[in-house]
Enzyme design. Sequence first.
Site, mmCIF file in Angstrom:
data_model
loop_
_atom_site.group_PDB
_atom_site.id
_atom_site.type_symbol
_atom_site.label_atom_id
_atom_site.label_comp_id
_atom_site.label_asym_id
_atom_site.label_seq_id
_atom_site.Cartn_x
_atom_site.Cartn_y
_atom_site.Cartn_z
ATOM 1 N N THR A 1 0.843 -1.198 0.000
ATOM 2 C CA THR A 1 0.000 0.000 0.000
ATOM 3 C C THR A 1 0.881 1.251 0.000
ATOM 4 O O THR A 1 0.615 2.213 -0.725
ATOM 5 C CB THR A 1 -0.917 -0.009 1.244
ATOM 6 O OG1 THR A 1 -1.648 -1.244 1.246
ATOM 7 C CG2 THR A 1 -1.903 1.143 1.224
ATOM 8 N N VAL B 1 -2.848 -6.938 5.236
ATOM 9 C CA VAL B 1 -3.937 -6.363 6.035
ATOM 10 C C VAL B 1 -3.904 -4.846 5.792
ATOM 11 O O VAL B 1 -3.170 -4.380 4.937
ATOM 12 C CB VAL B 1 -3.765 -6.681 7.542
ATOM 13 C CG1 VAL B 1 -4.112 -8.120 7.846
ATOM 14 C CG2 VAL B 1 -2.347 -6.358 7.997
ATOM 15 N N LYS C 1 -17.263 3.722 5.588
ATOM 16 C CA LYS C 1 -16.987 3.626 7.028
ATOM 17 C C LYS C 1 -17.352 4.968 7.658
ATOM 18 O O LYS C 1 -16.724 5.987 7.355
ATOM 19 C CB LYS C 1 -15.498 3.317 7.235
ATOM 20 C CG LYS C 1 -15.037 3.459 8.675
ATOM 21 C CD LYS C 1 -13.538 3.208 8.820
ATOM 22 C CE LYS C 1 -13.073 3.499 10.234
ATOM 23 N NZ LYS C 1 -11.614 3.369 10.385
ATOM 24 N N PRO D 1 -17.330 8.526 15.661
ATOM 25 C CA PRO D 1 -17.747 8.779 14.273
ATOM 26 C C PRO D 1 -16.886 9.832 13.574
ATOM 27 O O PRO D 1 -16.146 10.574 14.231
ATOM 28 C CB PRO D 1 -19.170 9.315 14.451
ATOM 29 C CG PRO D 1 -19.170 9.977 15.777
ATOM 30 C CD PRO D 1 -18.104 9.310 16.620
ATOM 31 N N LEU E 1 5.099 1.104 6.934
ATOM 32 C CA LEU E 1 5.517 0.385 8.136
ATOM 33 C C LEU E 1 7.006 0.573 8.426
ATOM 34 O O LEU E 1 7.438 0.435 9.567
ATOM 35 C CB LEU E 1 5.179 -1.098 7.986
ATOM 36 C CG LEU E 1 3.675 -1.408 7.827
ATOM 37 C CD1 LEU E 1 3.456 -2.885 7.501
ATOM 38 C CD2 LEU E 1 2.891 -1.023 9.081
ATOM 39 N N THR F 1 -4.767 3.865 11.689
ATOM 40 C CA THR F 1 -3.922 5.019 11.394
ATOM 41 C C THR F 1 -2.767 4.717 10.435
ATOM 42 O O THR F 1 -2.071 5.646 10.011
ATOM 43 C CB THR F 1 -3.339 5.612 12.696
ATOM 44 O OG1 THR F 1 -2.715 4.561 13.437
ATOM 45 C CG2 THR F 1 -4.419 6.261 13.529
ATOM 46 N N TYR G 1 0.240 19.196 18.387
ATOM 47 C CA TYR G 1 0.630 19.243 16.969
ATOM 48 C C TYR G 1 -0.337 18.409 16.136
ATOM 49 O O TYR G 1 -0.942 17.463 16.641
ATOM 50 C CB TYR G 1 2.053 18.708 16.782
ATOM 51 C CG TYR G 1 3.053 19.462 17.609
ATOM 52 C CD1 TYR G 1 3.418 20.766 17.267
ATOM 53 C CD2 TYR G 1 3.587 18.893 18.757
ATOM 54 C CE1 TYR G 1 4.317 21.471 18.055
ATOM 55 C CE2 TYR G 1 4.495 19.595 19.540
ATOM 56 C CZ TYR G 1 4.837 20.884 19.185
ATOM 57 O OH TYR G 1 5.707 21.579 19.964
#
Length: 535
Positions: free
Chosen positions: A27, A59, A90, A108, A366, A377, A468
């Site tokens: 990704t 994932v 979502k 939400p 990652l 996140t 921040y």
Amino acid sequence: MTQTDAAAKNLGDPGKTRRVVVVGGGTAGWMTASYLTAAFGDKIDVTVVESAQIGTIGVGEATFSDIRHFFEFLRLAESDWMPACNATYKLAVRFENWREPGHHFYHPFEQMGSIDGFPLSDWWLRHPRTDRFDKDCFVMASLCDAQRSPRYLDGTPVDQGVFETGHGEETARATMAEYQGAQFPYAYHFEAHLLAKFLTKYATDRGARHVVDNVVDVALDEHGFISHVKTAEHGELAGDLFVDCTGFRGLLMNKALGEPFISYQDTLPNDSAVALQVPLDMDREPLRPCTTATAQEAGWIWTIPLISRIGTGYVYASDYCEPEEAERVLREFVGPEAADVEANHIRMRIGRSRRSWVNNCVAVGLSSGFVEPLESTGIFFIHHAIEQMVKYFPSGRDDDRLRNMYNRSTANVMDGVREFLCLHYRAAKRADTQYWKDTKTRPVPEALEERLENWKYKVPDAETVYPYYHGLPPYSYNCILLGAGGFDIRHSPALDLADETAALAEFERIRLKAEKLVQELPTQNEYFAKMRESA
Ligand code: FAD
């Protein structure tokens, strides 16, 4: 590429950053390559090298609502990419059993109002309408409970006000940091490998070169800059800027350049996950318009509904649970549908590289850092990193100040998210197993310890959350504090003296709006069934 093309781009000129080599095709790799081609077109030369043997993490399928800026930057409408990626909507994260068995609440994508200078949550503590903070203060919580789509069957969005940017070639494009005031009402779930495939085509159609090969060596010059990466079958790939998208391996950033990794493990102990991809019959199973995080004995299980399957996984701390036990718990949670599905066991590296940009190498994804999947996140970090990479794109090698600003910005984002996640475990009322008991005494970042004490007397606002930009507005903190139920939070004493008329009217407005939308909007199943019919 012809020699004339190369000359026009100054390729090979050590003074200019023109040749970008992205190592890794997950990704992070393909989001980076797509974004760079969308930002700079043929003014730069992008190569992506990915291994056929080393798989992607497999994932990472739930997002933040800011992701819409990514697709808009690529000038893609939902209809261009969502069907190709089996994507769904979502509206929130749904937390189950974090307070006690059977309880749920939502975080939400909806800003919370404020009345007479006090957040609505503060008014709610003073005058709770019902015992559901989330439903009293947000419309989206009711839409999630009723499994509604955020669009009508004709495609009209639920909240027109924040859909103002277009997809035409001429329109200006926004990035996420400028949009902190206007909360887009939803994010997406998508199949990660389908998104990578879609973006591979997007980037290569726009000139990116795709090399399928293993990087076997990384060569540094006398200044410690990467001169080229060596591949098994395609020789050397030289570049001016290298983007490390090799996942937890951190092949360029941590291994070749030796940049230290700062672990967050002392505050966030979940270091493992086991994942399953479970087939879903959309005609029979409800498609919840949210990611669900269900607390378990030693962690939590995510459930991500996609068009033809569910992505699910148990995130746990290996100090408290063995992989076999985690897989057993997950299979029991999912039921017989998972019987023939192979499990993917993952060891997670929690923390961040001290710097994400060193010399001429930027780590994205990652390899740069990861906190754990709670609140989705990871893709947000990627998106933020590549937006910043474009903003701080160097002219050459001497742009230390640009690099330093980039490093501060990306570190702040990850450190801020770390605080937000620590809050979840501290604020959860659940304390029935050793894992959950320990969440109440485990250290948190020092500044958060102080903030947590303050928030018991005054709910979080812009002046008291992590200072921040980190993608999480103060209302997000309110949701977790009031939803997870572990803290005794007081309302501001001033509200005993203030006139509550406007606040009560706001609760009523939210109730009526939610009631109307639940009646009018289709369910997600109805919405996507219609989309499939008309495709
Ligand atoms: P990877 O997917 O690991 O890709 C690494 C790439 O590098 C691969 O293409 C591989 O072939 C290549 N590579 C490695 N070594 C070499 C080499 N020597 N030569 C050539 N190529 C090489 N994020 C979210 O936003 N939402 C979520 O719901 C979410 N859930 C998650 C759940 C879990 C359990 C985990 C661990 C992460 C989750 N994330 C989530 C994070 C998300 O998965 C990642 O941020 C995202 O997938 C990006 O991964 P990546 O591209 O950095 O790495």
